[in-house]
Design an enzyme around this catalytic site. Structure first.
Site, PDB file in Angstrom:
ATOM      1  N   GLU A   1      64.515  -6.985   6.841  1.00  0.00           N
ATOM      2  CA  GLU A   1      64.138  -5.592   7.232  1.00  0.00           C
ATOM      3  C   GLU A   1      62.657  -5.557   6.799  1.00  0.00           C
ATOM      4  O   GLU A   1      62.227  -4.863   7.665  1.00  0.00           O
ATOM      5  CB  GLU A   1      64.838  -4.664   5.906  1.00  0.00           C
ATOM      6  CG  GLU A   1      66.072  -4.596   6.020  1.00  0.00           C
ATOM      7  CD  GLU A   1      66.698  -3.775   4.969  1.00  0.00           C
ATOM      8  OE1 GLU A   1      67.170  -2.685   5.354  1.00  0.00           O
ATOM      9  OE2 GLU A   1      66.808  -4.162   3.822  1.00  0.00           O
TER      10      GLU A   1
ATOM     11  N   LYS B   1      67.614   5.447   8.028  1.00  0.00           N
ATOM     12  CA  LYS B   1      67.658   4.325   8.558  1.00  0.00           C
ATOM     13  C   LYS B   1      68.788   4.117   9.425  1.00  0.00           C
ATOM     14  O   LYS B   1      69.874   3.815   9.064  1.00  0.00           O
ATOM     15  CB  LYS B   1      67.541   2.987   7.424  1.00  0.00           C
ATOM     16  CG  LYS B   1      67.444   1.847   7.946  1.00  0.00           C
ATOM     17  CD  LYS B   1      67.783   0.737   6.764  1.00  0.00           C
ATOM     18  CE  LYS B   1      66.502   0.838   5.864  1.00  0.00           C
ATOM     19  NZ  LYS B   1      66.542  -0.277   4.990  1.00  0.00           N
TER      20      LYS B   1
END
Length: 117
Positions: A22, A99
């Site tokens: 990420e 997200k």
């Protein structure tokens, strides 16, 4: 008189997350803001100086999104603090930071935090 100003679906590509992937690859995030602002002067004056400039709000959010963090909770909290400092007319902030497609092996559209200050 207070009112609510809403900025919906602001999209940012950023590098927030706990995992190394990420932090390196990044992800798409969507932010919804609901600002409570006293606009009585703006109603009478028709002057941008008497309200909150939406473009400047966007710039504050963008600036905070550009700073990588592990937790979206942390990012959302930073955004709230930065907005309250920059715009004293803001009485209350509600933020939803999502997200998209979080990488944890399931079929999920988004993971989000919702903060109310």
């Amino acid at each position: 008189m207070t009112t609510q100003i809403e900025l919906k679906s602001m999209k940012f590509y950023a590098y927030h997350g706990v995992g190394p992937q990420e932090q390196q690859v990044g992800n798409l995030f969507i932010i919804d803001l609901l600002l409570t602002v006293n606009v009585i002067q703006a109603i009478e004056s028709d002057s941008l100086d008497d309200t909150v400039n939406y473009a400047e709000v966007y710039d504050v959010v963008k600036s905070e999104m550009e700073q990588p963090s592990k937790l979206i909770e942390h990012v959302a909290g930073r955004i709230v603090k930065a907005l309250k400092i920059r715009f004293p007319k803001i009485e209350h902030v509600q933020i939803k930071l999502a997200k998209l497609n979080p990488p944890f092996g399931g079929d999920i559209q988004s993971a989000a935090v919702l903060l109310n200050d």
